[in-house]
Design a protein around this motif. Structure first.
Motif, mmCIF file in Angstrom:
data_model
loop_
_atom_site.group_PDB
_atom_site.id
_atom_site.type_symbol
_atom_site.label_atom_id
_atom_site.label_comp_id
_atom_site.label_asym_id
_atom_site.label_seq_id
_atom_site.Cartn_x
_atom_site.Cartn_y
_atom_site.Cartn_z
ATOM 1 N N GLU A 1 53.689 0.221 62.382
ATOM 2 C CA GLU A 1 54.913 0.735 63.011
ATOM 3 C C GLU A 1 56.168 0.433 62.188
ATOM 4 O O GLU A 1 57.161 1.152 62.268
ATOM 5 C CB GLU A 1 55.072 0.153 64.424
ATOM 6 C CG GLU A 1 54.109 0.722 65.441
ATOM 7 C CD GLU A 1 52.755 0.046 65.430
ATOM 8 O OE1 GLU A 1 51.920 0.367 66.301
ATOM 9 O OE2 GLU A 1 52.502 -0.809 64.554
ATOM 10 N N SER B 1 52.901 -4.687 60.711
ATOM 11 C CA SER B 1 52.261 -3.586 61.447
ATOM 12 C C SER B 1 52.581 -2.241 60.800
ATOM 13 O O SER B 1 53.570 -2.082 60.080
ATOM 14 C CB SER B 1 52.745 -3.574 62.898
ATOM 15 O OG SER B 1 54.140 -3.308 62.963
ATOM 16 N N CYS C 1 52.282 7.985 61.920
ATOM 17 C CA CYS C 1 53.169 7.010 62.567
ATOM 18 C C CYS C 1 54.505 7.661 62.889
ATOM 19 O O CYS C 1 55.543 7.025 62.840
ATOM 20 C CB CYS C 1 53.380 5.797 61.667
ATOM 21 S SG CYS C 1 51.905 4.786 61.537
ATOM 22 N N LEU D 1 57.964 6.923 65.760
ATOM 23 C CA LEU D 1 59.127 6.023 65.714
ATOM 24 C C LEU D 1 60.416 6.847 65.617
ATOM 25 O O LEU D 1 60.899 7.133 64.531
ATOM 26 C CB LEU D 1 59.026 5.069 64.513
ATOM 27 C CG LEU D 1 57.931 4.015 64.619
ATOM 28 C CD1 LEU D 1 57.920 3.159 63.372
ATOM 29 C CD2 LEU D 1 58.177 3.129 65.831
ATOM 30 N N SER E 1 59.518 2.335 72.607
ATOM 31 C CA SER E 1 58.241 1.814 72.119
ATOM 32 C C SER E 1 58.429 0.494 71.406
ATOM 33 O O SER E 1 57.673 -0.452 71.616
ATOM 34 C CB SER E 1 57.587 2.835 71.174
ATOM 35 O OG SER E 1 58.421 3.106 70.084
ATOM 36 N N ILE E 2 59.447 0.409 70.552
ATOM 37 C CA ILE E 2 59.675 -0.841 69.822
ATOM 38 C C ILE E 2 60.153 -1.930 70.766
ATOM 39 O O ILE E 2 59.709 -3.079 70.700
ATOM 40 C CB ILE E 2 60.701 -0.624 68.700
ATOM 41 C CG1 ILE E 2 60.049 0.189 67.566
ATOM 42 C CG2 ILE E 2 61.202 -1.943 68.123
ATOM 43 C CD1 ILE E 2 58.935 -0.556 66.851
#
Length: 539
Positions: A85, A83, A9, A12, A26-27
């Motif tokens: 993420e 999630s 992951c 991020l 992405s977020i």
């Protein structure tokens, strides 16, 4: 996606304008997509407009907004908050800040009034500065011919790198100026010895709070070190394990400074009683516990009540949104293939429920005002709720009730479990709300666990506010609970979303009924927090 390790992951990467504003494409794209989904669901499920009514009482119960909450929306919130993420939402980490931002923007979309302040401007955040304290790498204490070692007979609680020797001064419990050794005595530059705990300390919360108070007073007195003789109810093995890993606490000292050296010594069977004797000398060597600063925030919004008088009283709806993070930082065993602790049951489920309650109550407001607060730092010592209780966003005296949500999971989807149901004065409203959605109520589950004093509700209760915890259905800590509690498999795919929806609806309806009560809920007569309630409300 749940089940990937933290190393998978790594996409991020955030550029932070401030600790709570992220500019990650992405977020932000994920948030935007979910916002569109939420708006679509709201449009599809919004009740048709009815003729204006002068009284909430005339509205049929099933027309209340909580009866039209959407399973799809509940699932969407849950799948984001739990999630991969967000990497376990650990307090002080970026995933926790992303969760806080998501909750704040949901409050904004629903039209809640910001309850906090950032840079002297209204905001949904109540920022909190935390200090991250790493474990000591070495430590010894020499008493006569005995050498005590870190990880065996000795725990380093606080302090920087230290080598010091000297006579000890026994100060009793060391909690007040009146304790033996403090009274009329200059202890500046001395090594102090105190009895562990306090006369009233029974559980972990009280024991740790007493330790912090002793350290603060010793520092104020100018002592060079504090040694506590530990013989309390928490097993020494647990103490060793807990303090030999990283902890978070609310920052109390400027960055770069260090608190007074503070040690716990395992005094089982009073084996180091000689430390109470005048003239006893010790030599202490420790690497100390390195400290760095980090940030997090409670997230809070207000729904103003409709009654001209009762709107000055508040019902708080609370749930912690943090969890235990990734890998070793969790303090929990994990498999290399799945090192992310998603925390769906604990406590994304509670966070989703307060979001859904905020939606229902903002669409049709109750008589009293409602403060909806997502709390940080529960998993690291109830820190967010304790901070709120000491720095309330609405006056505590005007806060009549807190209905907290927390839970390890569920093993019975026919019930809701309420810790403190029989103690806090709103049993009828909570039972009525659960029944409306086909659920029963089970009061005081797993009494041997002492759950009332182990969640954020106790921070409010200690101030005198009636504060039960509304939990997913369970009666005991059986295998079905332990399978998921603080385990990496606690992810959204394993949830019963039909039950999750009913849980959210029952909570929202209970909140409405309590906020519309003619009278305030009261502590049961003789309850341990009744006196605090009388003191708070002037009864």
């Amino acid at each position: 996606m749940a089940g990937r390790s933290a190393s998978r992951c790594g996409f991020l990467y955030f550029y932070a304008v401030n600790p709570f504003i992220m500019q990650s494409s992405s977020i932000l794209n994920l948030l935007a997509a979910l916002a569109l989904t939420t708006a679509s669901v709201q449009a599809q499920n919004r009740p048709a407009k009815a003729a204006p009514s002068r009284s909430v009482v005339t509205t049929p119960t099933t027309k209340l907004p909580e009866f039209s909450l959407s399973r799809a929306e509940v699932e969407a919130h849950m799948r984001f908050l739990a999630s991969d993420e967000l990497e376990g939402r650990r307090t002080g980490e970026q995933g926790n800040r992303v969760a806080a931002r998501y909750i704040a923007e949901q409050f904004r979309q629903l039209g809640l009034k910001p309850a906090g302040t950032v840079d002297n401007k209204p905001d949904y955040f109540q920022p909190i500065s935390f200090e991250r304290v790493k474990a000591a790498s070495s430590g010894t204490m020499l008493i006569g011919k005995d050498t005590l070692h870190l990880g065996k007979e000795l725990v380093v609680m606080a302090g920087g790198p230290t080598t010091l020797s000297g006579e000890v001064v026994y100060v009793g419990y060391g909690l007040t100026d009146g304790d033996d050794g403090y009274k009329g005595r200059d202890v500046k530059g001395r090594i102090l010895v105190a009895q562990g705990g306090s006369p009233d300390a029974k559980g972990p919360r009280e024991i740790f709070s007493a330790a912090a108070a002793k350290r603060k007073l010793a520092s104020e007195k100018g002592a060079t070190a504090l040694i506590e003789l530990y013989s309390e109810s928490i097993p020494w093995g647990f103490v060793n394990q807990y303090f030999n890993r990283e902890q978070l606490s609310v920052a109390s000292l400027p960055e770069g400074s260090a608190p007074v050296t503070h040690l716990w010594v395992n005094n089982a069977n009073n084996q180091y009683k000689q430390l109470k004797e005048a003239g006893q000398t010790v030599t202490i060597r420790t690497s100390g516990r390195p400290r760095t600063m980090t940030t997090s925030a409670n997230v809070a919004g207000i729904i103003e009540g409709t009654d001209a008088t009762l709107k000055d009283e508040y019902v708080i709806l609370s749930a912690h949104f943090d969890h235990i993070g990734v890998g070793k930082q969790s303090g929990t065993p994990y498999q290399p293939g799945d090192s992310i602790f998603n925390g769906a049951r604990d406590n994304a489920m509670g966070t989703v429920a307060i979001l859904e309650a905020a939606k229902a109550l903002s669409q049709q407001r109750p008589k009293r005002s409602v403060l909806v607060v997502a709390l940080t730092g529960e998993e690291v010592g109830l820190l967010g709720s304790r901070y709120y209780a000491d720095h309330p966003l609405v006056p505590l005296k005007q806060t009549i009730f807190d209905m907290n949500i927390d839970g390890a999971g569920y093993n019975d989807t026919t019930i809701v479990s309420v810790i403190g149901l029989e103690r806090t004065g709103a049993k009828s409203e909570i039972e009525t709300a659960a029944k409306a959605f086909g659920l029963g109520i089970f009061a005081e589950p797993a009494p041997e666990q002492g759950l009332f004093d182990r969640s954020d509700n106790v921070s409010f209760a200690a101030k005198g506010i009636p504060a039960p915890t509304f939990s997913p259905g369970f009666k005991s800590f059986d295998e079905a609970i332990q399978k998921y509690y603080h385990q990496a498999i606690d992810n959204p795919e394993s949830l019963d979303f039909g039950y999750t929806l009913k849980f959210c609806q029952a909570y929202a309806y209970a909140a409405r009924l309590i906020a519309n009560r003619a009278t305030r809920p009261q502590w049961s007569v003789g309850d341990k927090y009744e006196a605090a309630g009388k003191a708070l409300y002037g009864q």
